[in-house]
Structure formats: C-alpha cells, structure tokens
Design a protein around this motif. Structure first.
Motif, PDB file in Angstrom:
ATOM      1  N   LYS A 128       0.842  -1.208   0.000  1.00  0.00           N
ATOM      2  CA  LYS A 128       0.000   0.000   0.000  1.00  0.00           C
ATOM      3  C   LYS A 128       0.871   1.250   0.000  1.00  0.00           C
ATOM      4  O   LYS A 128       0.555   2.232  -0.657  1.00  0.00           O
ATOM      5  CB  LYS A 128      -0.930   0.005   1.206  1.00  0.00           C
ATOM      6  CG  LYS A 128      -2.070  -0.962   1.100  1.00  0.00           C
ATOM      7  CD  LYS A 128      -2.996  -0.841   2.305  1.00  0.00           C
ATOM      8  CE  LYS A 128      -4.107  -1.859   2.216  1.00  0.00           C
ATOM      9  NZ  LYS A 128      -5.034  -1.759   3.363  1.00  0.00           N
ATOM     10  N   ALA A 129       1.974   1.228   0.735  1.00  0.00           N
ATOM     11  CA  ALA A 129       2.876   2.385   0.781  1.00  0.00           C
ATOM     12  C   ALA A 129       3.496   2.647  -0.587  1.00  0.00           C
ATOM     13  O   ALA A 129       3.625   3.808  -1.000  1.00  0.00           O
ATOM     14  CB  ALA A 129       3.966   2.172   1.829  1.00  0.00           C
ATOM     15  N   ASP A 130       3.863   1.593  -1.304  1.00  0.00           N
ATOM     16  CA  ASP A 130       4.440   1.750  -2.640  1.00  0.00           C
ATOM     17  C   ASP A 130       3.428   2.365  -3.601  1.00  0.00           C
ATOM     18  O   ASP A 130       3.763   3.269  -4.373  1.00  0.00           O
ATOM     19  CB  ASP A 130       4.912   0.409  -3.202  1.00  0.00           C
ATOM     20  CG  ASP A 130       6.117  -0.150  -2.465  1.00  0.00           C
ATOM     21  OD1 ASP A 130       6.883   0.641  -1.878  1.00  0.00           O
ATOM     22  OD2 ASP A 130       6.283  -1.387  -2.476  1.00  0.00           O
ATOM     23  N   VAL A 131       2.212   1.875  -3.556  1.00  0.00           N
ATOM     24  CA  VAL A 131       1.160   2.397  -4.434  1.00  0.00           C
ATOM     25  C   VAL A 131       0.855   3.847  -4.070  1.00  0.00           C
ATOM     26  O   VAL A 131       0.744   4.710  -4.955  1.00  0.00           O
ATOM     27  CB  VAL A 131      -0.114   1.525  -4.345  1.00  0.00           C
ATOM     28  CG1 VAL A 131      -1.264   2.170  -5.105  1.00  0.00           C
ATOM     29  CG2 VAL A 131       0.163   0.125  -4.870  1.00  0.00           C
ATOM     30  N   THR A 132       0.766   4.131  -2.785  1.00  0.00           N
ATOM     31  CA  THR A 132       0.498   5.499  -2.331  1.00  0.00           C
ATOM     32  C   THR A 132       1.606   6.436  -2.785  1.00  0.00           C
ATOM     33  O   THR A 132       1.343   7.537  -3.285  1.00  0.00           O
ATOM     34  CB  THR A 132       0.353   5.548  -0.800  1.00  0.00           C
ATOM     35  OG1 THR A 132      -0.714   4.687  -0.406  1.00  0.00           O
ATOM     36  CG2 THR A 132       0.073   6.953  -0.316  1.00  0.00           C
ATOM     37  N   GLU A 166       3.266  20.978  -0.782  1.00  0.00           N
ATOM     38  CA  GLU A 166       4.029  20.825   0.463  1.00  0.00           C
ATOM     39  C   GLU A 166       3.526  19.627   1.268  1.00  0.00           C
ATOM     40  O   GLU A 166       4.324  18.880   1.847  1.00  0.00           O
ATOM     41  CB  GLU A 166       3.944  22.093   1.302  1.00  0.00           C
ATOM     42  CG  GLU A 166       4.695  23.257   0.689  1.00  0.00           C
ATOM     43  CD  GLU A 166       4.588  24.508   1.519  1.00  0.00           C
ATOM     44  OE1 GLU A 166       4.859  24.447   2.736  1.00  0.00           O
ATOM     45  OE2 GLU A 166       4.220  25.551   0.952  1.00  0.00           O
ATOM     46  N   ASP A 167       2.220  19.438   1.311  1.00  0.00           N
ATOM     47  CA  ASP A 167       1.643  18.295   2.025  1.00  0.00           C
ATOM     48  C   ASP A 167       2.076  16.978   1.387  1.00  0.00           C
ATOM     49  O   ASP A 167       2.380  16.002   2.089  1.00  0.00           O
ATOM     50  CB  ASP A 167       0.119  18.384   2.041  1.00  0.00           C
ATOM     51  CG  ASP A 167      -0.400  19.586   2.811  1.00  0.00           C
ATOM     52  OD1 ASP A 167       0.283  20.017   3.769  1.00  0.00           O
ATOM     53  OD2 ASP A 167      -1.472  20.097   2.458  1.00  0.00           O
ATOM     54  N   ILE A 168       2.094  16.950   0.063  1.00  0.00           N
ATOM     55  CA  ILE A 168       2.491  15.737  -0.647  1.00  0.00           C
ATOM     56  C   ILE A 168       3.951  15.406  -0.359  1.00  0.00           C
ATOM     57  O   ILE A 168       4.300  14.246  -0.094  1.00  0.00           O
ATOM     58  CB  ILE A 168       2.233  15.886  -2.159  1.00  0.00           C
ATOM     59  CG1 ILE A 168       0.712  15.938  -2.423  1.00  0.00           C
ATOM     60  CG2 ILE A 168       2.888  14.761  -2.945  1.00  0.00           C
ATOM     61  CD1 ILE A 168       0.337  16.291  -3.840  1.00  0.00           C
ATOM     62  N   ILE A 169       4.812  16.425  -0.372  1.00  0.00           N
ATOM     63  CA  ILE A 169       6.226  16.189  -0.067  1.00  0.00           C
ATOM     64  C   ILE A 169       6.389  15.669   1.355  1.00  0.00           C
ATOM     65  O   ILE A 169       7.180  14.754   1.609  1.00  0.00           O
ATOM     66  CB  ILE A 169       7.052  17.467  -0.306  1.00  0.00           C
ATOM     67  CG1 ILE A 169       7.109  17.763  -1.805  1.00  0.00           C
ATOM     68  CG2 ILE A 169       8.459  17.322   0.272  1.00  0.00           C
ATOM     69  CD1 ILE A 169       7.706  19.103  -2.151  1.00  0.00           C
ATOM     70  N   PHE A 170       5.637  16.224   2.284  1.00  0.00           N
ATOM     71  CA  PHE A 170       5.691  15.754   3.673  1.00  0.00           C
ATOM     72  C   PHE A 170       5.310  14.272   3.735  1.00  0.00           C
ATOM     73  O   PHE A 170       6.001  13.468   4.369  1.00  0.00           O
ATOM     74  CB  PHE A 170       4.758  16.598   4.548  1.00  0.00           C
ATOM     75  CG  PHE A 170       4.741  16.173   5.980  1.00  0.00           C
ATOM     76  CD1 PHE A 170       5.730  16.579   6.855  1.00  0.00           C
ATOM     77  CD2 PHE A 170       3.726  15.346   6.457  1.00  0.00           C
ATOM     78  CE1 PHE A 170       5.718  16.185   8.182  1.00  0.00           C
ATOM     79  CE2 PHE A 170       3.708  14.938   7.778  1.00  0.00           C
ATOM     80  CZ  PHE A 170       4.703  15.362   8.649  1.00  0.00           C
ATOM     81  N   ASP A 171       4.207  13.925   3.079  1.00  0.00           N
ATOM     82  CA  ASP A 171       3.753  12.534   3.095  1.00  0.00           C
ATOM     83  C   ASP A 171       4.756  11.594   2.420  1.00  0.00           C
ATOM     84  O   ASP A 171       4.981  10.476   2.892  1.00  0.00           O
ATOM     85  CB  ASP A 171       2.381  12.405   2.430  1.00  0.00           C
ATOM     86  CG  ASP A 171       1.277  13.026   3.269  1.00  0.00           C
ATOM     87  OD1 ASP A 171       1.465  13.178   4.491  1.00  0.00           O
ATOM     88  OD2 ASP A 171       0.221  13.377   2.696  1.00  0.00           O
ATOM     89  N   LEU A 172       5.357  12.042   1.335  1.00  0.00           N
ATOM     90  CA  LEU A 172       6.383  11.220   0.688  1.00  0.00           C
ATOM     91  C   LEU A 172       7.564  11.003   1.626  1.00  0.00           C
ATOM     92  O   LEU A 172       8.162   9.920   1.647  1.00  0.00           O
ATOM     93  CB  LEU A 172       6.851  11.866  -0.616  1.00  0.00           C
ATOM     94  CG  LEU A 172       5.884  11.765  -1.787  1.00  0.00           C
ATOM     95  CD1 LEU A 172       6.330  12.664  -2.936  1.00  0.00           C
ATOM     96  CD2 LEU A 172       5.736  10.321  -2.255  1.00  0.00           C
ATOM     97  N   GLY A 173       7.895  12.004   2.414  1.00  0.00           N
ATOM     98  CA  GLY A 173       8.960  11.846   3.398  1.00  0.00           C
ATOM     99  C   GLY A 173       8.614  10.813   4.451  1.00  0.00           C
ATOM    100  O   GLY A 173       9.473  10.044   4.892  1.00  0.00           O
ATOM    101  N   LEU A 174       7.357  10.788   4.863  1.00  0.00           N
ATOM    102  CA  LEU A 174       6.920   9.792   5.848  1.00  0.00           C
ATOM    103  C   LEU A 174       6.989   8.381   5.278  1.00  0.00           C
ATOM    104  O   LEU A 174       7.356   7.441   5.985  1.00  0.00           O
ATOM    105  CB  LEU A 174       5.496  10.098   6.324  1.00  0.00           C
ATOM    106  CG  LEU A 174       5.316  11.361   7.162  1.00  0.00           C
ATOM    107  CD1 LEU A 174       3.829  11.569   7.478  1.00  0.00           C
ATOM    108  CD2 LEU A 174       6.134  11.305   8.436  1.00  0.00           C
ATOM    109  N   ILE A 175       6.632   8.260   4.013  1.00  0.00           N
ATOM    110  CA  ILE A 175       6.667   6.945   3.365  1.00  0.00           C
ATOM    111  C   ILE A 175       8.117   6.502   3.173  1.00  0.00           C
ATOM    112  O   ILE A 175       8.441   5.329   3.348  1.00  0.00           O
ATOM    113  CB  ILE A 175       5.915   6.973   2.022  1.00  0.00           C
ATOM    114  CG1 ILE A 175       4.422   7.214   2.280  1.00  0.00           C
ATOM    115  CG2 ILE A 175       6.131   5.673   1.245  1.00  0.00           C
ATOM    116  CD1 ILE A 175       3.624   7.506   1.021  1.00  0.00           C
TER     117      ILE A 175
END
Length: 74
Positions: free
Chosen positions: A5-9, A26-35
C-alpha cells in the motif's frame, strides 16, 4: 512482485506532485517523506523547479523598476 500500500500510495503522490491543478505540494512532499520511498527524491527535485501559479500569486514582478522588499502583515 506485489506492491505494498505504501508503494502504491507513493506512486500516486509522485504523480500528483507534478500536477498544477491543486495547491497541496508541500503536504504531498511531507507525506512522501513519511513513506520514505527513495524514488521520490528525483520527483521532489523536479517539482522544486516548477513555478506553480498559486506560488507566484502576489509575488513582486521581476520587471518592476523598484526593488521593494515584500513585507508580511503583522
């Protein structure tokens, strides 16, 4: 090989990061950092070099003869 799921996300977020129809970069970059997907680094670099319209709104024109610093309201 099945994707997690993380890979697909991460794949979806990387596509969205380069789109200009939203203002959530900015939110997307933050989430990519979490993944933590290392493939996101190149996409983030590419997005950092895109002049998204909503980020340019209100910016002082570089063609202006006056170099007046922008002041934020207090």
């Amino acid at each position: 090989m099945e994707l997690s799921k993380a890979d697909v996300t991460a794949q979806v977020l990387m596509l969205l990061l380069l789109d200009d129809w939203h203002d959530l970069h900015e939110d997307i970059i933050f989430d990519l950092g979490l993944i933590g997907d290392p493939n996101a680094v190149d996409v983030i670099l590419k997005a950092a070099n895109i002049s998204f319209e909503y980020l340019l709104e209100g910016a002082i024109s570089t063609n202006s003869s006056a170099n007046v610093p922008m002041h934020w309201p207090e």
